[in-house]
Design a protein around this motif. Structure first.
Motif, PDB file in Angstrom:
ATOM      1  N   HIS A 126      69.133  47.251  -1.756  1.00  0.00           N
ATOM      2  CA  HIS A 126      68.685  47.117  -0.366  1.00  0.00           C
ATOM      3  C   HIS A 126      69.344  48.171   0.524  1.00  0.00           C
ATOM      4  O   HIS A 126      68.729  48.663   1.482  1.00  0.00           O
ATOM      5  CB  HIS A 126      69.029  45.711   0.142  1.00  0.00           C
ATOM      6  N   ASP A 193      55.852  42.316  -2.397  1.00  0.00           N
ATOM      7  CA  ASP A 193      55.881  42.187  -0.924  1.00  0.00           C
ATOM      8  C   ASP A 193      57.016  43.019  -0.342  1.00  0.00           C
ATOM      9  O   ASP A 193      56.865  43.642   0.717  1.00  0.00           O
ATOM     10  CB  ASP A 193      56.063  40.716  -0.520  1.00  0.00           C
ATOM     11  N   TYR A 194      58.154  43.024  -1.019  1.00  0.00           N
ATOM     12  CA  TYR A 194      59.300  43.803  -0.555  1.00  0.00           C
ATOM     13  C   TYR A 194      59.031  45.296  -0.733  1.00  0.00           C
ATOM     14  O   TYR A 194      59.245  46.096   0.184  1.00  0.00           O
ATOM     15  CB  TYR A 194      60.552  43.396  -1.339  1.00  0.00           C
ATOM     16  N   ALA A 197      56.418  46.736   1.709  1.00  0.00           N
ATOM     17  CA  ALA A 197      56.704  46.602   3.144  1.00  0.00           C
ATOM     18  C   ALA A 197      57.338  47.876   3.690  1.00  0.00           C
ATOM     19  O   ALA A 197      57.976  48.646   2.961  1.00  0.00           O
ATOM     20  CB  ALA A 197      57.640  45.421   3.379  1.00  0.00           C
ATOM     21  N   ALA A 198      57.140  48.092   4.979  1.00  0.00           N
ATOM     22  CA  ALA A 198      57.824  49.190   5.644  1.00  0.00           C
ATOM     23  C   ALA A 198      59.328  48.934   5.628  1.00  0.00           C
ATOM     24  O   ALA A 198      59.776  47.782   5.533  1.00  0.00           O
ATOM     25  CB  ALA A 198      57.330  49.315   7.087  1.00  0.00           C
ATOM     26  N   ASP A 199      60.117  49.995   5.731  1.00  0.00           N
ATOM     27  CA  ASP A 199      61.576  49.856   5.613  1.00  0.00           C
ATOM     28  C   ASP A 199      62.146  48.807   6.556  1.00  0.00           C
ATOM     29  O   ASP A 199      63.004  48.004   6.174  1.00  0.00           O
ATOM     30  CB  ASP A 199      62.245  51.202   5.880  1.00  0.00           C
ATOM     31  N   GLU A 200      61.673  48.810   7.783  1.00  0.00           N
ATOM     32  CA  GLU A 200      62.216  47.877   8.770  1.00  0.00           C
ATOM     33  C   GLU A 200      61.800  46.433   8.493  1.00  0.00           C
ATOM     34  O   GLU A 200      62.383  45.500   9.038  1.00  0.00           O
ATOM     35  CB  GLU A 200      61.796  48.286  10.188  1.00  0.00           C
ATOM     36  N   ALA A 201      60.777  46.250   7.656  1.00  0.00           N
ATOM     37  CA  ALA A 201      60.292  44.899   7.356  1.00  0.00           C
ATOM     38  C   ALA A 201      60.840  44.360   6.033  1.00  0.00           C
ATOM     39  O   ALA A 201      60.545  43.234   5.651  1.00  0.00           O
ATOM     40  CB  ALA A 201      58.766  44.890   7.330  1.00  0.00           C
ATOM     41  N   ARG A 202      61.629  45.149   5.360  1.00  0.00           N
ATOM     42  CA  ARG A 202      62.181  44.713   4.071  1.00  0.00           C
ATOM     43  C   ARG A 202      63.298  43.689   4.302  1.00  0.00           C
ATOM     44  O   ARG A 202      64.324  44.003   4.915  1.00  0.00           O
ATOM     45  CB  ARG A 202      62.722  45.904   3.279  1.00  0.00           C
ATOM     46  N   LYS A 203      63.099  42.488   3.780  1.00  0.00           N
ATOM     47  CA  LYS A 203      64.062  41.401   3.983  1.00  0.00           C
ATOM     48  C   LYS A 203      64.919  41.235   2.729  1.00  0.00           C
ATOM     49  O   LYS A 203      64.403  41.009   1.640  1.00  0.00           O
ATOM     50  CB  LYS A 203      63.333  40.098   4.309  1.00  0.00           C
ATOM     51  N   THR A 206      64.479  38.299   0.151  1.00  0.00           N
ATOM     52  CA  THR A 206      63.336  38.313  -0.767  1.00  0.00           C
ATOM     53  C   THR A 206      63.781  38.713  -2.165  1.00  0.00           C
ATOM     54  O   THR A 206      63.285  38.181  -3.163  1.00  0.00           O
ATOM     55  CB  THR A 206      62.262  39.303  -0.268  1.00  0.00           C
ATOM     56  N   HIS A 363      47.880  44.307   1.113  1.00  0.00           N
ATOM     57  CA  HIS A 363      48.266  45.709   0.991  1.00  0.00           C
ATOM     58  C   HIS A 363      47.278  46.480   0.115  1.00  0.00           C
ATOM     59  O   HIS A 363      47.597  47.573  -0.366  1.00  0.00           O
ATOM     60  CB  HIS A 363      49.673  45.820   0.397  1.00  0.00           C
TER      61      HIS A 363
END
Length: 478
Positions: A126, A193-194, A197-203, A206, A363
């Protein structure tokens, strides 16, 4: 009445409890193999091209294949370490004597250190820290090798030779239950999903939660094993049955630790290990790259891979449940040969599977090819027959004093295959530029394994024993 006069019996309760060791092993490896190759693909896409693997897939998907040889090398380095460490820990545990047994100290130490390090793999990913991630992967692997050989050796330590195929079926079913826990986590916490996702949306959670849950369950499984399986006490109680098992073993010439291994037994061992090397080359290639194959070639969501794993796992449980009985009737050689033949048929079908082109995901992912579920179930059943009988065939060729050493031989063959195959297949991807090379590569190796095994391994059945039936077969005595 002694066990010698009444016949050998498998203690199902104790075998089930020993299976908690394998539960922890497959639980961790299922998470490791399902997530780490994709982690590596994404992180090296950023290093080489400055963008995520999802962005690269959308703009220049062929470059994803160019990253796979690096992914293969790192996965192979892990297996190279295992190739060295497994025999070492096997030999050490054979010679170890402690109040809690000769295998248990390695099982407990390996479990706890690996469990602590495991969640740091996704944490470093991450943070886009490839060095930290690879170091954590190496630590996990080293201590799992400390755990794995002694854990697997525990079953043959206290199970007479003619009963090991059935016992191995129970052990493997427990392992697949562990794998199922990891698979369910992957369905609800989608790696795709990870990744997409855009970098800022990567949790972080997950990807972190499956590793934490795997660590916790692995520790619990080791504690259950330690609390219920008193290694030294059971070994003492089983002396008479183990001696009877030696006399009834399915070997061409009797085992004698005071003499060199007979030519016939050595030839049998080498033939089994050669065939094992080839089938692990094939099967590990599929296992290592199926996540990337699903995300980057089939363009499907990663949870489909988890459902695929469930289909294969359920079929494998059926195979493990009946493999011992089949081996009793036709012998272990022909049980394994049948499993290899079934697996080849499944892989041939996989060669013709292609992306569906039917968009269903947010996506732009495609629907997952339904035929692949059938392929995975057939392959899972076939490989269950293979794995169930192959390990007992190897430890059949040694006495109880060398089980750890011969377990090391078994894993040296499998790990050397898993060292070579990710790199070799990564190069094949580079040369062919085609994800469809994966099933073709796997099919060729499985055919070679079938040819080696059927032509060089003899079918030797265990001498007849009086099997205990009815309630007594449950082995409730401790």
């Amino acid at each position: 009445m002694s066990n010698t006069s009444m016949g050998l019996k498998l203690n199902y309760k104790r075998t089930f409890l020993i299976g908690f060791a394998f539960f922890g092993i497959l639980l961790l490896w299922q998470v490791y193999d399902s997530w780490c190759p994709t982690f590596l693909t994404d992180i090296f896409a950023r290093r080489m091209y400055g963008i995520s693997s999802a962005e690269l897939k959308a703009g220049d998907p062929d470059k994803i294949l160019n990253v796979q040889w690096i992914v293969g090398i790192i996965m192979a380095c892990d297996n190279l370490a295992a190739l060295i460490l497994l025999p070492i820990f096997g030999n050490l545990s054979d010679k170890t004597k402690t109040p809690i047994g000769k295998r248990m100290p390695y099982i407990l130490t390996g479990t706890f250190v690996a469990a602590i390090a495991f969640p740091f793999i996704p944490l470093f990913f991450h943070q886009n820290n490839v060095v930290g991630m690879v170091i954590m992967m190496a630590i996990v692997l080293m201590f799992m090798m400390m755990y794995r050989n002694p854990a697997v050796s525990l079953m043959p330590d206290i199970t007479p030779k003619p009963l090991r195929a059935k016992a191995n079926g129970i052990i493997n079913i427990m392992g697949y239950i562990g794998g199922a826990f990891a698979t369910v986590l992957g369905i609800f916490l989608k790696l795709s999903d990870y990744i997409n996702a855009a970098d800022e949306a990567r949790k972080i959670w997950t990807i972190e939660i499956p590793f934490i849950v795997a660590s916790v369950l692995m520790v619990i499984s080791a504690l259950v094993l330690f609390a219920t399986v008193k290694e030294n006490k059971i070994a003492e109680e089983m002396k008479e049955e183990m001696e009877l098992g030696e006399r009834l073993a399915a070997v061409e010439t009797p085992i004698d630790d005071d003499k060199p291994m007979s030519k016939a037994n050595k030839t049998m061992l080498l033939a089994i290990l050669a065939a094992e090397f080839l089938w692990f080359m094939s099967d590990n290639a599929i296992g290592t790259y199926i996540g990337n194959y699903t995300i980057y070639y089939l363009n499907s969501i990663s949870s489909a891979t988890m459902v695929l794993t469930i289909a294969g796992g359920l079929a494998s449980v059926v195979g493990f449940a009946i493999a011992g009985s089949i081996a009793d009737k036709i012998g272990r050689k022909w049980t394994i040969s049948t499993g290899l033949c079934i697996t080849v048929a499944a892989l041939i079908v996989m060669c013709f599977v292609a992306p569906t082109g039917k968009v269903i995901g947010e996506h732009g992912e495609f629907a997952f090819p339904a035929l692949l579920y059938v392929v995975w179930a057939i392959k899972g059943f076939g490989m269950a027959l293979v794995h169930n009988c192959s390990f007992p065939m190897v430890v059949e060729l040694c006495s109880s004093k060398k089980i750890g050493k011969f377990t090391g031989f078994y894993y040296a063959a499998s790990m050397s295959a898993q060292t070579v195959t990710p790199v070799l297949l990564g190069l094949v991807f580079n040369v062919t530029g085609a994800w469809r090379a994966l099933p073709v590569y796997a099919t060729i190796l499985m055919v070679l394994s079938f040819a080696v095994f059927t032509s060089l391994v003899k079918n030797i059945k265990a001498k007849k024993i009086e099997n205990v039936k009815g309630l007594d077969a449950l082995g409730a005595d401790d």
